[in-house]
Write a protein that holds these residues in place. Structure first.
Motif, PDB file in Angstrom:
ATOM      1  N   LEU A  11       0.820  -1.224   0.000  1.00  0.00           N
ATOM      2  CA  LEU A  11       0.000   0.000   0.000  1.00  0.00           C
ATOM      3  C   LEU A  11       0.848   1.265   0.000  1.00  0.00           C
ATOM      4  O   LEU A  11       0.347   2.346  -0.318  1.00  0.00           O
ATOM      5  CB  LEU A  11      -0.924   0.005   1.219  1.00  0.00           C
ATOM      6  N   VAL A  12       2.118   1.139   0.352  1.00  0.00           N
ATOM      7  CA  VAL A  12       3.011   2.294   0.316  1.00  0.00           C
ATOM      8  C   VAL A  12       3.104   2.859  -1.094  1.00  0.00           C
ATOM      9  O   VAL A  12       3.171   4.073  -1.286  1.00  0.00           O
ATOM     10  CB  VAL A  12       4.411   1.897   0.842  1.00  0.00           C
ATOM     11  N   ILE A  13       3.081   1.978  -2.105  1.00  0.00           N
ATOM     12  CA  ILE A  13       3.262   2.412  -3.492  1.00  0.00           C
ATOM     13  C   ILE A  13       2.143   3.346  -3.950  1.00  0.00           C
ATOM     14  O   ILE A  13       2.415   4.486  -4.357  1.00  0.00           O
ATOM     15  CB  ILE A  13       3.386   1.192  -4.426  1.00  0.00           C
ATOM     16  N   PRO A  14       0.848   2.924  -3.887  1.00  0.00           N
ATOM     17  CA  PRO A  14      -0.197   3.869  -4.332  1.00  0.00           C
ATOM     18  C   PRO A  14      -0.310   5.100  -3.448  1.00  0.00           C
ATOM     19  O   PRO A  14      -0.626   6.193  -3.938  1.00  0.00           O
ATOM     20  CB  PRO A  14      -1.482   3.025  -4.285  1.00  0.00           C
ATOM     21  N   THR A  15      -0.046   4.944  -2.146  1.00  0.00           N
ATOM     22  CA  THR A  15      -0.107   6.096  -1.257  1.00  0.00           C
ATOM     23  C   THR A  15       0.976   7.111  -1.623  1.00  0.00           C
ATOM     24  O   THR A  15       0.725   8.324  -1.669  1.00  0.00           O
ATOM     25  CB  THR A  15       0.077   5.659   0.205  1.00  0.00           C
ATOM     26  N   PHE A  16       2.173   6.613  -1.881  1.00  0.00           N
ATOM     27  CA  PHE A  16       3.279   7.489  -2.272  1.00  0.00           C
ATOM     28  C   PHE A  16       2.960   8.214  -3.574  1.00  0.00           C
ATOM     29  O   PHE A  16       3.178   9.425  -3.701  1.00  0.00           O
ATOM     30  CB  PHE A  16       4.556   6.658  -2.427  1.00  0.00           C
ATOM     31  N   ILE A  17       2.414   7.487  -4.549  1.00  0.00           N
ATOM     32  CA  ILE A  17       2.058   8.108  -5.829  1.00  0.00           C
ATOM     33  C   ILE A  17       0.979   9.168  -5.631  1.00  0.00           C
ATOM     34  O   ILE A  17       1.040  10.262  -6.202  1.00  0.00           O
ATOM     35  CB  ILE A  17       1.597   7.037  -6.840  1.00  0.00           C
ATOM     36  N   GLY A  18      -0.010   8.871  -4.801  1.00  0.00           N
ATOM     37  CA  GLY A  18      -1.079   9.841  -4.561  1.00  0.00           C
ATOM     38  C   GLY A  18      -0.576  11.116  -3.906  1.00  0.00           C
ATOM     39  O   GLY A  18      -0.951  12.227  -4.307  1.00  0.00           O
ATOM     40  N   ILE A  19       0.285  10.985  -2.901  1.00  0.00           N
ATOM     41  CA  ILE A  19       0.822  12.162  -2.209  1.00  0.00           C
ATOM     42  C   ILE A  19       1.669  13.009  -3.148  1.00  0.00           C
ATOM     43  O   ILE A  19       1.512  14.232  -3.236  1.00  0.00           O
ATOM     44  CB  ILE A  19       1.653  11.726  -0.987  1.00  0.00           C
ATOM     45  N   THR A  20       2.583  12.350  -3.854  1.00  0.00           N
ATOM     46  CA  THR A  20       3.524  13.099  -4.693  1.00  0.00           C
ATOM     47  C   THR A  20       2.845  13.732  -5.901  1.00  0.00           C
ATOM     48  O   THR A  20       3.191  14.852  -6.283  1.00  0.00           O
ATOM     49  CB  THR A  20       4.671  12.186  -5.153  1.00  0.00           C
ATOM     50  N   ILE A  21       1.880  13.049  -6.498  1.00  0.00           N
ATOM     51  CA  ILE A  21       1.235  13.625  -7.675  1.00  0.00           C
ATOM     52  C   ILE A  21       0.385  14.831  -7.283  1.00  0.00           C
ATOM     53  O   ILE A  21       0.271  15.809  -8.043  1.00  0.00           O
ATOM     54  CB  ILE A  21       0.379  12.571  -8.418  1.00  0.00           C
ATOM     55  N   MET A  22      -0.186  14.809  -6.081  1.00  0.00           N
ATOM     56  CA  MET A  22      -0.978  15.959  -5.630  1.00  0.00           C
ATOM     57  C   MET A  22      -0.088  17.184  -5.428  1.00  0.00           C
ATOM     58  O   MET A  22      -0.389  18.275  -5.923  1.00  0.00           O
ATOM     59  CB  MET A  22      -1.701  15.610  -4.333  1.00  0.00           C
ATOM     60  N   PHE A  24       2.959  17.615  -6.632  1.00  0.00           N
ATOM     61  CA  PHE A  24       3.585  17.955  -7.913  1.00  0.00           C
ATOM     62  C   PHE A  24       2.645  18.829  -8.747  1.00  0.00           C
ATOM     63  O   PHE A  24       3.077  19.803  -9.377  1.00  0.00           O
ATOM     64  CB  PHE A  24       3.921  16.677  -8.679  1.00  0.00           C
ATOM     65  N   THR A  25       1.367  18.492  -8.746  1.00  0.00           N
ATOM     66  CA  THR A  25       0.387  19.281  -9.501  1.00  0.00           C
ATOM     67  C   THR A  25       0.261  20.684  -8.915  1.00  0.00           C
ATOM     68  O   THR A  25       0.176  21.670  -9.655  1.00  0.00           O
ATOM     69  CB  THR A  25      -0.982  18.578  -9.482  1.00  0.00           C
ATOM     70  N   LEU A  84       0.803  15.424 -16.060  1.00  0.00           N
ATOM     71  CA  LEU A  84       0.976  13.981 -15.869  1.00  0.00           C
ATOM     72  C   LEU A  84       2.232  13.472 -16.553  1.00  0.00           C
ATOM     73  O   LEU A  84       2.938  12.608 -16.013  1.00  0.00           O
ATOM     74  CB  LEU A  84      -0.251  13.226 -16.385  1.00  0.00           C
ATOM     75  N   GLN A  85       2.529  14.017 -17.727  1.00  0.00           N
ATOM     76  CA  GLN A  85       3.747  13.602 -18.417  1.00  0.00           C
ATOM     77  C   GLN A  85       4.989  14.049 -17.640  1.00  0.00           C
ATOM     78  O   GLN A  85       5.945  13.286 -17.489  1.00  0.00           O
ATOM     79  CB  GLN A  85       3.772  14.174 -19.834  1.00  0.00           C
ATOM     80  N   SER A  86       4.966  15.271 -17.132  1.00  0.00           N
ATOM     81  CA  SER A  86       6.099  15.769 -16.336  1.00  0.00           C
ATOM     82  C   SER A  86       6.256  14.958 -15.056  1.00  0.00           C
ATOM     83  O   SER A  86       7.377  14.629 -14.646  1.00  0.00           O
ATOM     84  CB  SER A  86       5.891  17.244 -15.992  1.00  0.00           C
ATOM     85  N   TYR A  87       5.113  14.616 -14.454  1.00  0.00           N
ATOM     86  CA  TYR A  87       5.168  13.807 -13.234  1.00  0.00           C
ATOM     87  C   TYR A  87       5.756  12.428 -13.518  1.00  0.00           C
ATOM     88  O   TYR A  87       6.571  11.907 -12.741  1.00  0.00           O
ATOM     89  CB  TYR A  87       3.785  13.659 -12.614  1.00  0.00           C
TER      90      TYR A  87
END
Length: 343
Positions: A11-22, A24-25, A84-87
């Motif tokens: 679960l660390v993987i999707p949580t990490f992606i969710g935090i960072t993409i938010m 980053f945006t 999304l591409q930059s992320y």
């Protein structure tokens, strides 16, 4: 239990992606980024070269850079691509161990973070050891001597400490003990002539510089942990199983240390992992007051400078620490209470 921890790690993987993409945006839409800073600096330079404010008014506040130059800057900083591409490109670099370069200082982000991790780790480990090493025995003593003079006086002291933010306490201690009494240094982690000292002198010098900021780090968490330990132990001492143990012949002291204490440590264990992640990231206000180059101050300055690669790099470290800390909390609970079963 093993399957539970494997699921938590996954679960660390999707949580990490969710935090960072938010985050980053957000950095893509917040004004005042590196391009805006370069434009402002270029405009200021042009105004200075043109002979002051009167000449600047004649020229006007037009765009100092051409469209082509701005597009080149956008391409250089990765702002010419969709979010999304930059992320995705940023995430690929992170997976390879590349956190990018600071837009402010042009240094590798990981090198900037790596220089400050030992400082935050030093204060974090010391704070954890002292907080748990003092708060648990103090909480036990206060619970056993509830409503006595010792309990009332110690409660008044720790509540006073809790009412004062750590950085405010740091300012007060600097004024009293560093400026007026000259008992401690005004800031930093070492003296100017630190390199020329012997090993023993270096240890004493670092310890001398550590006392005030360490107390500022501890002051808030110290109160919370002490009262948590006291209140939890008092609840367990009034439980039926403790009264039964005493009725069967155990002394009050044996009932505490054989039964009540272990159950009272469960809330303490629950907060252990979170305390690790918070303390290791430091406090930018305390580090600012004592002029300590830790992780907290680096994060604060990078946000003010809109140094987004550094902001994202610190987010990577802090989010991973927080998620791993949550897993460590569950491990600590399982160690303290063998009855716990995770599903």
């Amino acid at each position: 239990m093993t399957a539970y921890f494997i699921r938590r790690l996954l679960l660390v993987i999707p949580t990490f992606i969710g935090i960072t993409i938010m985050v980053f945006t957000i950095t893509r839409f917040v004004p005042g980024g590196p391009i805006e800073r370069i434009i402002a600096e270029t405009r200021a330079m042009q105004m200075g070269e043109q002979g002051g404010r009167s000449r600047a008014q004649e020229v006007g506040q037009g765009q100092p850079l051409s469209e082509e130059q701005i597009k080149n800057l956008e391409a250089y900083y990765g702002f010419d691509k969709p979010v999304l591409q930059s992320y995705g490109l940023w995430l690929l670099k992170v997976l390879k161990g590349d956190l990018g370069r600071s837009t402010r200082y042009q240094d590798p982000v990981w090198e900037m973070i790596k220089e400050r991790i030992p400082i935050s780790l030093y204060f974090g480990v010391l704070s954890l050891v002292l907080i748990y090493g003092v708060c648990i025995p103090l909480g036990v003593a206060k619970a056993v001597r509830h409503n006595t003079g010792f309990d009332n006086i110690s409660s008044a002291v720790i509540f006073t400490g809790y009412a004062i933010p750590g950085w405010v306490a740091g300012v007060i201690m600097l004024v009293m003990f560093a400026s007026r009494m000259d008992l401690f240094p005004l800031g930093g982690l070492a003296s100017d002539y630190f390199i020329d000292m012997t090993l023993g002198e270096k240890i004493r010098d670092v310890a001398w510089h550590t006392v005030l900021p360490l107390f500022s780090y501890m002051i808030g968490a110290f109160t919370v942990m002490t009262l948590l330990m006291k209140n939890t132990l008092m609840d367990n001492l009034s439980a039926d199983y403790v009264r039964t143990a005493i009725a069967k012949g155990l002394s009050f002291k044996q009932a505490i240390f054989r039964h009540a204490l272990r159950n009272s440590l469960i809330p303490i264990a629950t907060s252990f992992g979170n305390n690790i992640s918070i303390l290791l990231m430091g406090s930018f206000l305390i580090e600012k007051v004592f002029n300590i180059d830790g992780m907290g101050l680096l994060g604060y300055e990078s946000i003010l400078d809109r140094d987004y690669p550094v902001v994202m790099g610190i987010l990577v470290v802090s989010s991973l620490l927080f998620m791993v800390g949550n897993i460590l909390s569950d491990v600590c609970v399982a160690i303290v209470d063998p009855r716990v079963r995770f599903h």
